[in-house]
Design an enzyme around this catalytic site. Structure first.
Site, mmCIF file in Angstrom:
data_model
loop_
_atom_site.group_PDB
_atom_site.id
_atom_site.type_symbol
_atom_site.label_atom_id
_atom_site.label_comp_id
_atom_site.label_asym_id
_atom_site.label_seq_id
_atom_site.Cartn_x
_atom_site.Cartn_y
_atom_site.Cartn_z
ATOM 1 N N GLU A 182 0.779 -1.005 -0.109
ATOM 2 C CA GLU A 182 0.055 0.094 0.019
ATOM 3 C C GLU A 182 0.742 1.321 -0.038
ATOM 4 O OE1 GLU A 182 -2.989 -0.345 2.888
ATOM 5 O OE2 GLU A 182 -3.862 -1.993 1.973
ATOM 6 N N GLU A 189 -3.505 -8.984 -0.266
ATOM 7 C CA GLU A 189 -4.305 -9.040 1.075
ATOM 8 C C GLU A 189 -5.596 -8.861 0.996
ATOM 9 O OE1 GLU A 189 -2.192 -5.913 3.565
ATOM 10 O OE2 GLU A 189 -4.131 -5.498 4.415
HETATM 11 C C1 GAL Z 1 -4.165 -2.896 5.320
HETATM 12 C C2 GAL Z 1 -2.734 -2.930 5.518
HETATM 13 C C3 GAL Z 1 -2.296 -3.514 6.690
HETATM 14 C C4 GAL Z 1 -3.307 -3.356 7.907
HETATM 15 C C5 GAL Z 1 -4.724 -4.023 7.275
HETATM 16 C C6 GAL Z 1 -5.563 -3.672 8.484
HETATM 17 O O1 GAL Z 1 -4.497 -1.725 4.432
HETATM 18 O O2 GAL Z 1 -1.986 -3.149 4.431
HETATM 19 O O3 GAL Z 1 -0.824 -3.435 7.266
HETATM 20 O O4 GAL Z 1 -3.416 -2.157 8.298
HETATM 21 O O5 GAL Z 1 -5.013 -2.678 6.184
HETATM 22 O O6 GAL Z 1 -6.982 -3.863 7.901
#
Ligand code: GAL
Length: 827
Positions: A444, A520
């Site tokens: 991100e 993710e």
């Molecule tokens: C994502 C991020 C992670 C964590 C997650 C929580 O956007 O990459 O590190 O923060 O959200 O939902």
């Protein structure tokens, strides 16, 4: 008289080699390379120390400890700690470590190095007052050469300053200190360089595999002008230790293919061998080979002087990402069923412990997980070793930011100066692991929408591919739309999507011909053992990432029916349903396998750890674990929840995750509440039941035949403690752990689902309590303690051995409850 240059070089070489021959023949050829555990006996001082690097400083009053060490985890939770609750609300600061050690006089002709696997963060290292270097990146492994500054046959002092005072520098709990292992490495003056082998398997099929090993041998012999020749005998051994291939590259003179080197030019030796009928590495059969490289210096008289032996563990496998068919390993289509995890080990903090990592992986494996994303930084080497051994596919990630910040003092401050070095070091260190199959150049990245990404993404991808072309590169994009410049740059081999599961189906409309990975997903929220009714509506907590969260439960709990998610995430079931549907979706990495310290979304203080885990911080699975197990494993599953202690008359939703069956029938106190079947894409069934105390019973059936039966009973008052050790026989090596689950039971042996009794622990024998926990995201009790309150009926104590064998008696007591004892054996 004029001498030809080659003649002079030969003469110099002859002289040097004669000296070397003499050295080894007079000393006797001993062990060429030693890699010694350098973790023991460091002195630690929390706080800055004037002249802390000074060798003559008195440090005997400092605390004596063994590494790995994380001082933050020993501290007190406070809202005011500069890490903020996002960073785990534990203290940071500056810490100094010093160790006095002797190097034998006999090592005088050796090269001596110190290898740090990771120091969080901004470390400065000195040997005998001489500054060796500074590394800002808290996750990178690094080496310093000590040789020129050592007193051989005398005492030496290594000093390390760790500066984690300027915060926030992380979006999650980082820990502070020398939290990974340290090694003292000794080699001869000619030896395989640091991370000096690179193994690839360019041609693999069931019958044969080509193994290519490129070895870099460096020398510090002589006075800098000599030319030297080396020969390399590399032998490949299978997992049983049987020799399967061997090759000696250079014989005779240079013209015959010898490898020449100077102090400035290491020898780079490429060797190719064939392994017949290879055992292919896979997630179900993670078969490992070993390449043992014996390095010889070649004397003028063709004498072979052995100087080094270097072992490279590797696997033989091939894999492919296909734009349409998704991922395949060794020609077999499969999905990467992965989780993201941060590096902390719950109550043990960031201090790495191999058994603690192994336990996490065992639990994930039993869930059917086959992939790990090392979010968002290079992992401990032990994690990759375990993934190699246990069969996990790793996405090895480098950065959480580039030049633009996420936290005020994070790595963006160092990116410009350090990214090349750090990324190169990560790839050099990790590229021999068969488990590593994807490199991620960032998570991100705030610059993903900026034109600067058009410059940076290709630069980073270029760095990775200059050292390893065998693995695809991705980046985890939270804005994977048209404006994304990382994707637009063309640098990515795999287009990585964070979240956006609603866009997966149309991925190829946006990126025709591209390969997809869900870098993710999900970010489902659950507190283990807590249930809010009704369960069939989804709470979006928080509804906006950029606005304060004002809803939620007064006790900062989150319901464990998979029905709470943040605005950017999804429920577990929602994302899995999509991934499951399309072949081209090569896999996913769920946020997260385990709860971690910090980022207590959707809450903030007093919460201090995450709710995202499929497994809680103490290592107790949440209910959703069994949804994955029912989908991802061959194990027959029937999991019903919630518990059965409610106010009479309350409407309670009962869920069942099941597989290998057509239907489940639920009974309350013997009365059928009906048969339910999963329809279409369903991943669970549900009954809405008017609560009455007693027994809830579920039966799964296939073709009318009973497959499994499960019962939950209404629990009475807490009456006794039960202790369950995950392992009773542990190693007396000062590192091994036994994880002891503490259960609060009623008189009939039912878990009391809301019990929060305070439990006191006592230990006798050669062990100590490393930490305690209960999985409660809101508890501010210390992790380093000999007591813990139960949370929703459970607590955990982690017992660590000392270095003596013998029985270990662990006892738990609690006011008004019958206590329990478990006996462990340290061997
Ligand atoms: C994502 C991020 C992670 C964590 C997650 C929580 O956007 O990459 O590190 O923060 O959200 O939902």
């Amino acid at each position: 008289m004029l001498f030809h240059k080659a003649f002079l070089q030969r003469a110099a070489r002859l002289l040097c080699l004669s000296l070397i021959t003499l050295l080894f023949t007079t000393k006797g050829f001993g062990q060429d390379r030693t890699i010694a555990d350098f973790d023991k006996g460091w002195h630690f001082h929390l706080g800055d120390v004037k002249d802390g690097e000074n060798a003559s400083l008195t440090d005997v009053n400092w605390r004596l400890l063994d590494l790995p060490h994380d001082w933050s985890i020993e501290g007190k939770f406070s809202k005011n700690n500069p890490a903020t609750p996002e960073g785990g609300a534990l203290p940071g600061g500056i810490g100094w470590y010093r160790k006095t050690f002797t190097i034998p006089a006999s090592a005088k002709n050796k090269l001596v190095y110190v290898d740090f696997d990771g120091v969080y963060q901004k470390s400065d290292v000195w040997i005998n007052g001489h500054h060796l270097g500074f590394r800002p990146n808290g996750y990178i492994s690094f080496r310093y050469e000590l040789t020129p500054y050592l007193k051989f046959g005398g005492k030496n002092v290594i000093a390390v300053k760790v500066d984690n005072s300027v915060q926030p520098n992380s979006r999650w709990y980082s820990g502070s200190g020398i939290y990974r292992n340290v090694w003292l490495v000794t080699t001869n003056k000619t030896a395989v360089a640091h991370w000096g082998t690179y193994v690839t398997t360019p041609k693999v099929d069931e019958n044969s595999a080509t193994v290519n090993l490129v070895t870099t041998v460096a020398t510090k012999e002589g006075d800098g002008v000599g030319h030297y020749w080396v020969g390399l005998q590399t032998t490949i051994y299978d997992a049983k230790g049987l020799k399967v291939a061997s090759l000696y590259t250079s014989k005779g003179e240079k013209k015959d293919g010898n490898i020449e080197m100077t102090n400035d030019n290491p020898a780079v030796v490429s060797q190719e061998m064939v392994v017949k009928n290879p055992h292919l590495w896979s997630v179900s059969n993670p078969y490992l080979y070993k390449a043992v490289t014996r390095v010889y210096m070649l004397g003028y008289d063709a004498a072979k002087i052995p100087v080094d032996e270097y072992t490279t563990s590797f696997g033989i496998r091939y894999f492919n990402f296909d734009a349409d068919k998704g991922f395949s390993l060794n020609g077999k289509p499969m999905k990467i069923l992965g989780v993201c995890d941060h590096h902390d080990l719950g109550s043990l903090g960031a201090a790495v412990n191999t058994r603690a990592l192994e336990r996490q992986l065992e639990m994930l494996k039993a869930m059917g997980c086959n992939g790990i994303r090392t979010s968002h930084n290079p992992p401990a080497p032990e994690l990759l070793n375990l993934c190699d051994k246990m069969g996990f596919i790793v996405m090895d990630e480098a950065f959480d930011c580039w030049e633009w910040k996420k936290a005020k003092y994070d790595y963006h401050l160092y990116f410009k100066e350090w990214h090349k070095r750090d990324l190169e070091d990560q790839v050099l260190r990790d590229r021999n692991h068969p488990s590593v199959m994807i490199w991620s150049i960032g998570n991100e990245i705030p610059q993903q929408g900026d034109t600067s990404a058009l410059r940076l993404a290709p630069e980073l991808a270029g760095i990775v591919h200059s050292l390893d072309k065998t693995r695809p590169i991705t980046a985890a994009n939270d804005n994977p739309g048209k404006g994304n410049k990382i994707i637009a740059s063309g640098a990515l081999d795999l287009v990585g999507y964070n979240y956006h599961e609603f866009d997966y189906a149309t991925f190829h409309d946006r990126y025709p011909g591209k390969k997809f990975i869900a870098t993710e997903t999900t970010s489902g929220l659950e507190t283990r053992g807590h249930y809010d009714m009704p369960s069939d509506s989804v709470r979006v907590w928080p509804a906006r990432w950029d606005k304060p969260f004002t809803e939620g439960n007064p006790d900062n709990s989150v319901s464990a029916y998979d029905n709470v998610r943040p605005a950017w995430g999804s429920t577990h079931e929602a994302t899995w349903k999509v991934i499951k549907k399309y072949d081209f979706l090569s896999g996913l990495f769920i946020w997260t396998g385990f709860d971690y310290l910090g980022e207590p979304t959707p809450y903030s203080w007093p919460s201090r750890s995450s709710y995202f885990g499929i497994i809680d911080l103490a290592g107790f699975p949440k209910d959703i674990y069994y949804m994955y197990q029912s989908e991802w494993t061959d194990k027959t599953v029937l999991h019903i929840f919630p518990h059965w202690n409610w106010e009479p008359g309350k409407l309670v939703d009962v869920w069942a995750f099941y597989n290998h069956a057509d239907e489940v029938e639920l009974f309350l106190n013997g009365k059928s509440l009906g048969v339910k079947k999963k329809n279409g894409e369903d991943l669970h069934v549900m009954w809405r039941v008017k609560y009455e105390p007693g027994t809830l019973k579920a039966i799964s059936r296939k073709g009318g035949k009973v497959i499994l039966t499960r019962e939950i009973h209404t629990a009475g008052a807490p009456a006794k403690i039960e202790l369950i050790a995950d392992r009773k026989n542990i190693k007396a090596d000062g590192k091994d752990l036994s994880f002891i689950t503490v259960k609060i039971l009623d008189k009939d042996g039912n878990l009391v689902p809301n019990a929060n009794n305070l439990v006191n622990f006592k230990i006798n024998g050669e062990a100590f309590i490393a930490s305690v926990d209960n999985g409660d995201e809101v508890s501010h009790d210390p992790f380093k303690a000999n007591y813990r309150k139960a949370f929703n009926g459970l607590a955990l104590a982690i017992v660590q051995t000392k270095e003596k064998p013998g029985p270990i008696t662990f006892t738990a007591t609690s006011n008004g409850l019958k206590g329990a004892t478990v006996v462990l054996q340290a061997k």
